[in-house]
Each structure stands twice: as structure tokens, then as C-alpha cells.
Write a protein that holds these residues in place. Structure first.
Motif, PDB file in Angstrom:
ATOM      1  N   PHE A 299      37.374  -5.834  13.773  1.00  0.00           N
ATOM      2  CA  PHE A 299      38.649  -5.147  13.622  1.00  0.00           C
ATOM      3  C   PHE A 299      38.890  -4.172  14.767  1.00  0.00           C
ATOM      4  O   PHE A 299      40.025  -4.004  15.225  1.00  0.00           O
ATOM      5  CB  PHE A 299      38.690  -4.414  12.278  1.00  0.00           C
ATOM      6  N   THR A 300      37.832  -3.513  15.245  1.00  0.00           N
ATOM      7  CA  THR A 300      37.973  -2.618  16.392  1.00  0.00           C
ATOM      8  C   THR A 300      38.348  -3.399  17.639  1.00  0.00           C
ATOM      9  O   THR A 300      39.194  -2.958  18.441  1.00  0.00           O
ATOM     10  CB  THR A 300      36.655  -1.850  16.629  1.00  0.00           C
ATOM     11  N   PHE A 301      37.741  -4.570  17.824  1.00  0.00           N
ATOM     12  CA  PHE A 301      38.069  -5.415  18.975  1.00  0.00           C
ATOM     13  C   PHE A 301      39.537  -5.838  18.929  1.00  0.00           C
ATOM     14  O   PHE A 301      40.233  -5.812  19.950  1.00  0.00           O
ATOM     15  CB  PHE A 301      37.161  -6.647  18.981  1.00  0.00           C
ATOM     16  N   ILE A 302      40.015  -6.186  17.739  1.00  0.00           N
ATOM     17  CA  ILE A 302      41.426  -6.571  17.589  1.00  0.00           C
ATOM     18  C   ILE A 302      42.333  -5.392  17.922  1.00  0.00           C
ATOM     19  O   ILE A 302      43.337  -5.525  18.630  1.00  0.00           O
ATOM     20  CB  ILE A 302      41.698  -7.084  16.162  1.00  0.00           C
ATOM     21  N   LYS A 305      42.549  -4.866  21.631  1.00  0.00           N
ATOM     22  CA  LYS A 305      43.397  -5.851  22.284  1.00  0.00           C
ATOM     23  C   LYS A 305      44.878  -5.586  22.003  1.00  0.00           C
ATOM     24  O   LYS A 305      45.711  -5.673  22.902  1.00  0.00           O
ATOM     25  CB  LYS A 305      43.017  -7.262  21.808  1.00  0.00           C
ATOM     26  N   VAL A 306      45.177  -5.233  20.756  1.00  0.00           N
ATOM     27  CA  VAL A 306      46.583  -4.987  20.392  1.00  0.00           C
ATOM     28  C   VAL A 306      47.111  -3.741  21.105  1.00  0.00           C
ATOM     29  O   VAL A 306      48.236  -3.734  21.616  1.00  0.00           O
ATOM     30  CB  VAL A 306      46.709  -4.835  18.862  1.00  0.00           C
ATOM     31  N   SER A 307      46.301  -2.693  21.129  1.00  0.00           N
ATOM     32  CA  SER A 307      46.741  -1.444  21.747  1.00  0.00           C
ATOM     33  C   SER A 307      46.572  -1.439  23.263  1.00  0.00           C
ATOM     34  O   SER A 307      47.029  -0.522  23.933  1.00  0.00           O
ATOM     35  CB  SER A 307      45.943  -0.262  21.151  1.00  0.00           C
ATOM     36  N   LYS A 308      45.866  -2.464  23.792  1.00  0.00           N
ATOM     37  CA  LYS A 308      45.605  -2.586  25.229  1.00  0.00           C
ATOM     38  C   LYS A 308      44.889  -1.365  25.773  1.00  0.00           C
ATOM     39  O   LYS A 308      45.090  -0.930  26.905  1.00  0.00           O
ATOM     40  CB  LYS A 308      46.910  -2.806  26.005  1.00  0.00           C
ATOM     41  N   MET A 309      44.007  -0.797  24.954  1.00  0.00           N
ATOM     42  CA  MET A 309      43.223   0.366  25.350  1.00  0.00           C
ATOM     43  C   MET A 309      41.921  -0.099  25.963  1.00  0.00           C
ATOM     44  O   MET A 309      41.222  -0.938  25.397  1.00  0.00           O
ATOM     45  CB  MET A 309      42.954   1.268  24.147  1.00  0.00           C
ATOM     46  N   GLN A 310      41.577   0.432  27.121  1.00  0.00           N
ATOM     47  CA  GLN A 310      40.360   0.056  27.811  1.00  0.00           C
ATOM     48  C   GLN A 310      39.250   1.032  27.507  1.00  0.00           C
ATOM     49  O   GLN A 310      39.446   2.231  27.461  1.00  0.00           O
ATOM     50  CB  GLN A 310      40.584   0.026  29.321  1.00  0.00           C
TER      51      GLN A 310
END
Length: 311
Positions: A299-302, A305-310
Motif C-alpha cells: 500500500f505504501t508503494f502504491i 506511485k500515486v503521489s509521485k513522491m520520491q
């Protein structure tokens, strides 16, 4: 010529000795720091690394703490086919979703209002942040009284203004909302402080340019403030979900390890506690722990990706 050559060798020897002395001092200094760090390393190994490894090992055994029997992946199969476990997953996500859905927008609005005033900012910061530094256990006990269906302050206030009262923690259909109210109250101060830090970092020149172009206050908020808050929103979203999926303390105080009434507020963390420390099924509890870890990881990985946070 011979004398000059000897002098050159002496200089070379002196320089080499100086370099060796400096290197020796550096090694001693590094060793001294490692000695001071050793207690921390030992603590990490004993209280973090060892429990993780031991929990992973126990997940393949049927264990009551004294007797162990190797059963392979049976514990994982039992957890994944348990209706009780998936009910806790639903409860955890339900409470976490509405906590985030309510707290982040509300905290951002409050932070914007606080940032817009010239005097009293520090007072409001302290007032709103106080719940966040309050022990969640103590807060849960207070909320038990505040949301009591018969003697609670909340129902008294609702009845006084002519609104329908609620059964709160005594009814499975409303108990989750009581936990959500507690979670919002406890977390909103943190959201406000983080949002305020970002709001005060936005360049005033952007607002001045917008004013010159004729933008209203609302337009500045919509087209300057909110876009510049995207990184903060992503951070709050990810940390909120990680914390929400690990929820345990407040639901344990409010409903015990089985999440009463009718397991309506039992979370994944409470399920693990119930199986491990009340049922002494340490293998099942360990397997559930790693399943929860995988759920949080995915869920953190999703969210990243959704928030486009690096990272």
C-alpha cells in the motif's frame, strides 16, 4: 652531495612519521566513536533485528511459547483464510481512510486560517498541537466517557441542540466512527503544524505577482497555495496510512483485544495481539505480522506511485 642526500632522507622520514601519527590519531578517534555507538548497535540487534528474525522463524511453527512443531506455511494459510482476519483488515482500512480523508483537508484549512492571521499564531499552534502530544491511551479513556451513550458529553450536547444522539461504542454500526473521531482529534495538530511549515515556505513574491494580475484571495489559495502543497499532502498521506494500518493502542483501550462490540473495531494489530498474548498462538501471530507488513509495504508503494513522491 652526500650530506645533502642524508638531509633529504631525514626530511622524508620526518614527513612519513607525521603522516603515520595523523593516521593513528584518526583511527583512535574513529575507534572511540564506535565504542560510544556500541550500546546502540547492541540495542538494535537485541530489540529490533533479533525479534524480526525470531518472528519470521516462529511463523513456520505451531508454538505456544514452550512447545514448537514445524508446520511450514500452514500458519499463513490459516490467517489468509480467516474471516476474522479479513474483518480486521476491513476495519483497519475503513478507520484509516476516513481519518485521512477528514484530517488532511481539515488540517490544511485550519493551517491556512492560522497562517492568514498576524497575531496569535503561536497560541493556535500550541492549542491545536496539544492533542498530538497527549498519550493516545489517556485520550482513548477520555473519549470513552465523552462518547458514552447515556452519560457522555457528546450526546448531551447533541440532544441540547435538537440533533439525534448516537450509541457510539456500544453499537457495531457506530463504533468505528467513535474511533475515527478520536483519531482525527489526535492527529490533526500534527497535520496543521506540517502544513503551516510549508505554507510559510511559499515565496511571498508569488502572491504579490498574483495580486498585481488581479487574482482574488480565493484564486491565490486555489492556484498558488494548493499546488505548492502537493509534496506535503503526499507526505501526510503516506505517513497517515502507515500509522493507520498499524493502529492498536486506542482500539485496545476502547474495545479490548477482540475489538468489542462484535469485533467491530478490531484492527490487524489487535488481531496479532489477541492471537499472540491471549491465545498463546505465537506462530499464527507471527504469520499475521508478516502478512500485515506485506500489506503495508504494497500500500505504501502504491501511495508513492500515486503521489509521485520520491524517496
Amino acid at each position: 652531495m652526500a650530506k645533502g642526500k642524508v638531509q633529504l632522507n631525514d626530511n622524508t622520514i620526518t614527513i612519513n612519521d607525521s603522516v603515520e601519527t595523523i593516521n593513528s590519531k584518526k583511527r583512535k578517534a574513529a575507534l572511540t566513536w564506535y565504542v560510544f555507538l556500541l550500546p546502540s548497535f547492541i540495542g538494535i540487534l537485541l530489540f529490533m533485528v533479533y525479534p524480526i528474525v525470531e518472528s519470521f522463524r516462529l511463523s513456520f511453527f505451531r508454538s505456544n511459547g514452550t512447545i514448537e512443531t514445524f508446520i511450514g506455511l500452514s500458519n499463513f494459510q490459516l490467517v489468509l483464510t480467516s474471516k476474522t482476519f479479513w474483518n480486521t483488515v476491513w476495519n483497519t482500512f475503513f478507520i484509516g481512510f476516513f481519518q485521512i480523508f477528514i484530517t488532511i483537508p481539515l488540517g490544511f484549512i485550519f493551517a491556512s486560517l492560522i497562517n492568514s492571521i498576524r497575531r496569535g499564531q503561536n497560541f493556535f499552534k500550541v492549542v491545536y498541537f496539544l492533542p498530538n502530544v497527549t498519550s493516545i491511551v489517556a485520550a482513548a479513556m477520555i473519549f470513552q466517557f465523552v462518547l458514552h451513550p447515556e452519560m457522555g458529553v457528546a450526546n448531551y450536547a447533541l440532544d441540547a441542540i435538537g440533533l439525534p444522539t448516537s450509541t457510539w461504542f456500544s453499537d457495531p454500526s457506530t463504533s468505528k466512527w467513535g474511533v475515527i473521531l478520536l483519531a482525527v482529534w489526535h492527529w490533526i495538530g500534527f497535520v496543521i503544524i506540517i502544513c503551516l511549515a510549508n505554507l510559510q515556505a511559499i515565496s511571498p513574491e508569488m502572491y504579490e505577482a498574483a495580486k498585481i494580475d488581479g487574482a482574488s484571495g480565493l484564486q491565490q489559495w486555489l492556484f498558488i497555495t494548493i499546488p505548492n502543497m502537493s509534496g506535503t499532502f503526499a507526505f501526510l498521506l503516506i505517513t497517515g496510512w502507515i500509522g493507520g494500518l498499524q493502529r492498536f493502542n486506542e482500539v485496545y483501550v476502547l474495545g479490548g483485544p477482540n475489538g468489542s462490540p462484535a469485533r467491530s473495531i478490531q484492527t490487524m494489530g489487535a488481531f496479532i495481539y489477541e492471537r499472540g498474548f491471549t491465545g498463546f498462538e505465537f506462530g499464527i501471530a507471527s504469520a499475521a505480522t508478516y502478512i500485515m507488513f506485506v500489506i503495508i509495504l504494497i500500500f505504501t508503494f502504491i501511495n508513492l506511485k500515486v503521489s509521485k513522491m520520491q524517496l
